[in-house]
Design a protein around this motif. Structure first.
Motif, mmCIF file in Angstrom:
data_model
loop_
_atom_site.group_PDB
_atom_site.id
_atom_site.type_symbol
_atom_site.label_atom_id
_atom_site.label_comp_id
_atom_site.label_asym_id
_atom_site.label_seq_id
_atom_site.Cartn_x
_atom_site.Cartn_y
_atom_site.Cartn_z
ATOM 1 N N ARG A 1 -0.760 11.135 -7.816
ATOM 2 C CA ARG A 1 -0.370 10.118 -6.820
ATOM 3 C C ARG A 1 -1.598 9.448 -6.260
ATOM 4 N N PHE B 1 -4.294 6.793 -0.148
ATOM 5 C CA PHE B 1 -4.283 5.557 0.617
ATOM 6 C C PHE B 1 -5.522 4.716 0.339
ATOM 7 N N LEU B 2 -6.652 5.391 0.129
ATOM 8 C CA LEU B 2 -7.892 4.652 -0.114
ATOM 9 C C LEU B 2 -7.786 3.797 -1.371
ATOM 10 N N VAL C 1 0.838 -1.197 0.000
ATOM 11 C CA VAL C 1 0.000 0.000 0.000
ATOM 12 C C VAL C 1 0.879 1.256 0.000
ATOM 13 N N LEU C 2 1.886 1.224 0.875
ATOM 14 C CA LEU C 2 2.778 2.381 0.965
ATOM 15 C C LEU C 2 3.442 2.659 -0.379
ATOM 16 N N THR D 1 1.239 4.474 -2.790
ATOM 17 C CA THR D 1 0.994 5.895 -2.510
ATOM 18 C C THR D 1 2.219 6.744 -2.844
ATOM 19 N N LEU D 2 3.408 6.116 -2.855
ATOM 20 C CA LEU D 2 4.633 6.886 -3.080
ATOM 21 C C LEU D 2 5.008 6.962 -4.546
#
Lengths: 126, 584
Positions: free
Chosen positions: B51, B54-55, B34-35, B38-39
């Protein structure tokens, strides 16, 4: 010193520090609060919960309970943020405050967790 | 120690503790994936850098791990995103496989399964809301007792140390579902788990083949639940006293039972028929009288079985000769012959030609069969009694020349059932044994005339206010209630039901075959036998609104003359059940 105990304490304290790190700052200003920090706090809190699974020490069940409370609060905070930010909108002051205050609740649960951890450690020494 | 109370928790603990690592791995892999999303920079369709939030990242990773993706959302991925998605696929799939594998591993874990099994049995036992018997040991005796009790409508719980035997509980066609615990009955914890302390536990049947285990069960039951009666089987006479001291209320020795019944068959054959009619499940009074000879008996083997039998036979002044290869030299005399009984020449030397009966009583079924086969050609008139130790050999024994087969488990089971079904029968039979053959024959003829070839049931009636309201009310008013008034048919025909009162217990007094005009008193215990319908009528009569009037005057109901052919003695069909009904 056992590696397991170190890892256990590490995760629990890390959950608290990340959580506190997230809530530090002005509650009305969402720019003071980092979304990645919330994410990290949630993940570490979940891992802390799993590590407390099956802990049969007398305080084990209370620690599991506080940890579950922290998870619940953090999940609520993260869901709220995701919901408020849908469509790329920025959070209003009220919405930001909701997210942060939910996390503050989680921080309290995490503090109790750490206190229980310290009590258990102290009992071990005796 | 695992106590019944914390067993459930214990099972969950094991599950959770073993799942700790897979769950941490799963959370870690998801968090990293997930991280990463997002990055890693993406691109909106208009070319603007974009970008993932998180959802979206959590949404994408969630279906990535379980379905390998539904498409690239909300915009087509850039190359770095695709690279990360590839890595995430492998990571999440491996993490899931690891987690699911661990879960199945735990579900297969013997300890975990054992806890689940014990929890299941404990729950099933707790759900039983009516009296049940706790049967310890499910070999020949246990399974037979369970089957018949179940036909009687009784609930039970089975405990046995051998998993194969416990599995057969499900295969055996029992009326109710019977909780069966795989466990050591000599372990008090297993007994408690199987419901020893339950208020519904009506009796503990210690039927394991091991005297020591049975003693331990009796002791445990006596200490943990003093109210509950314990019935225990024993092989060795030496353990009787220990078992009684441990708290066993009934001790059943199959060897004693068999020897006593052989003795009864020789002394009063009619009583043996009565006994079988009363104790066998489908017994009738029409079975043939056993025909066991006086004279000379050869006993093969020197186990407890033959020694017990010899004691009973010697009491009847019957000459016995033991044939055994393991006799000590100083024991050898005219009545103890040294030699292998499976060898015809040894049997001839031991005097089989003059003998009237031979007992193949070694502990090995094959030897017993060999003795039976070797003995038959040497003496055609010989009565052959064979001891069978394993149920599975039943077919072979049936085909063998043995007239009488003794299977330990069945003798014990019949006795256990008798104690449970009609405790007064023991008193009756003990008293009846003092009577002679003429008395027994007369009773047998009366039984045959009264209920012919219908299945004989026996039942007890207690003249107590709770069970015999009508009788007790009448007695309180000072009326005289005669025994025969209980036996009047409900249709007003003044005929008596087809039953015979066998025994009247009044305080210390025990009256055999009480006269039908006997006035009843409160506190009387009555043992009757007869047709099943008669039982229902008599139960109704003592409880009903009023006691029926007896037949007018002194004329008693006389059995109508039976067709002559009904009195012809019939061969029993089921020699396997009746240890002393003869076959062949």
């Amino acid at each position: 010193m056992s590696t397991e105990r170190v890892l256990f304490a590490f995760v629990i304290v890390l959950a608290l520090t990340l959580n506190v790190g997230f809530i530090a700052g002005d509650i009305n200003d969402i720019n003071h609060h980092n979304v990645y920090e919330l994410f990290a706090a949630l993940v570490v809190s979940l891992i802390a919960t799993v590590m407390k699974f099956g802990d049969r020490s007398p305080l084990g069940s209370s620690m599991l309970a506080t940890s579950l409370v922290a998870d619940l609060q953090l999940i609520a905070a993260a869901t709220a943020w995701g919901f408020y930010a849908s469509g790329g909108a920025a959070l209003t002051a009220h919405q930001g405050a909701t997210v942060v205050s939910l996390s503050i609740g989680a921080a309290v649960a995490n503090v109790v967790s750490v206190v229980l951890l310290i009590i258990e450690m102290a009992n071990l020494r005796r | 120690m695992i106590t019944p109370g914390n067993r459930t928790r214990h099972g969950i603990f094991i599950l959770l503790r073993r799942l700790r690592q897979p769950l941490v791995v799963l959370i870690g892999v998801y968090a990293v994936a997930v991280l990463g999303f997002t990055l890693i920079p993406g691109q909106a369709p208009d070319g603007q850098p974009w970008r993932m939030g998180f959802l979206h990242a959590f949404y994408f990773v969630s279906f990535l791990g379980t379905t390998i993706g539904l498409g690239e959302i909300p915009y087509p991925f850039t190359d770095p995103q695709r690279l990360w998605a590839t890595a995430s696929i492998y990571g999440t799939v491996v993490a899931w496989l690891y987690g699911i594998g661990a879960l199945f591993g735990i579900l297969q874990d013997p300890l975990f399964r054992r806890i689940l099994h014990e929890n299941g049995v404990e729950r099933a036992v707790r759900r039983i809301r009516e009296p049940f018997y706790l049967i310890c040991g499910y070999d020949d005796t246990g399974s037979r007792v369970a089957r018949e009790l179940s036909e009687d409508g009784a609930r039970m719980v089975v405990i046995d140390i051998m998993p194969q035997r416990v599995d057969t509980v499900e295969v055996d066609d029992l009326t109710f579902s019977v909780p069966a615990l795989k466990g050591d009955a000599s372990d008090p914890m297993s007994l408690v788990l199987a419901g020893l302390r339950s208020p519904h536990c009506a009796g503990v049947l210690a039927l394991t083949g091991d005297d020591q285990v049975n003693t331990k069960i009796a002791l445990t039951a006596h200490l943990l639940n003093p109210e509950v009666p314990v019935l225990s089987t024993a092989r060795d006479h030496a353990s009787h006293a220990r078992m009684a001291a441990a708290g066993a209320d009934h001790i059943i020795n199959p060897y004693d039972q068999f020897a006593e019944r052989v003795a009864t068959s020789i002394r009063t054959p009619s009583l043996q028929v009565i006994y079988n009619a009363l104790t066998l499940q489908h017994g009738t009074a029409m079975h043939a009288r056993p025909d066991l000879p006086h004279g000379r008996w050869l006993l093969c083997g020197t186990g407890l079985f033959t020694r017990t039998l010899r004691r009973q036979l010697e009491r009847l002044d019957i000459e016995t000769v033991i044939v055994d290869p393991h006799l000590a030299d100083e024991d050898i005399d005219a009545h103890n012959f040294h030699g292998d009984p499976t060898d015809p020449s040894v049997l001839r030397e031991a005097g089989i030609e003059d003998a009237n009966a031979i007992v193949a009583g070694t502990e090995i079924d094959v030897d017993n069969l060999a003795i039976a086969l070797a003995a038959r050609p040497l003496n055609k008139t010989l009565v052959i009694v064979a001891r069978q130790t394993q149920q599975r050999n039943t077919q072979v024994f049936k085909a063998s020349p043995a007239q009488l087969v003794m299977l330990n488990g069945h003798v014990a089971a019949a006795e256990v059932l008798r104690v449970i079904r009609a405790p007064q029968l023991a008193t009756f039979l003990r008293k009846a044994r003092d009577e002679d053959e003429a008395w027994a024959e007369q009773l047998l003829l009366r039984m045959r005339a009264t209920f012919g070839d219908s299945v004989v049931e026996s039942w007890s009636l207690d003249i107590m206010p709770a069970q015999a309201r009508a009788v007790c009310t009448a007695l309180k008013r000072g009326e005289t209630v005669e025994l025969q008034q209980l036996m009047v048919r409900p249709n007003g025909s003044q005929y008596l039901v087809r039953a015979i009162p066998l025994l009247l217990q009044r305080g210390k007094e025990r009256i055999l075959l009480p006269h039908l005009h006997t006035p009843l008193q409160e506190g009387d215990h009555l043992l009757c036998c007869g047709q099943e319908r008669a039982r229902a009528t008599m139960r109704h009569n003592i409880l009903g609104v009023g006691v029926p009037k007896g037949p007018e005057g002194k004329s008693l109901w006389v059995a109508p003359a039976l067709p002559q052919k009904m009195l012809i003695e019939r061969d029993p069909e089921d020699s396997e059940m009746g240890p002393l009904t003869q076959s062949g």
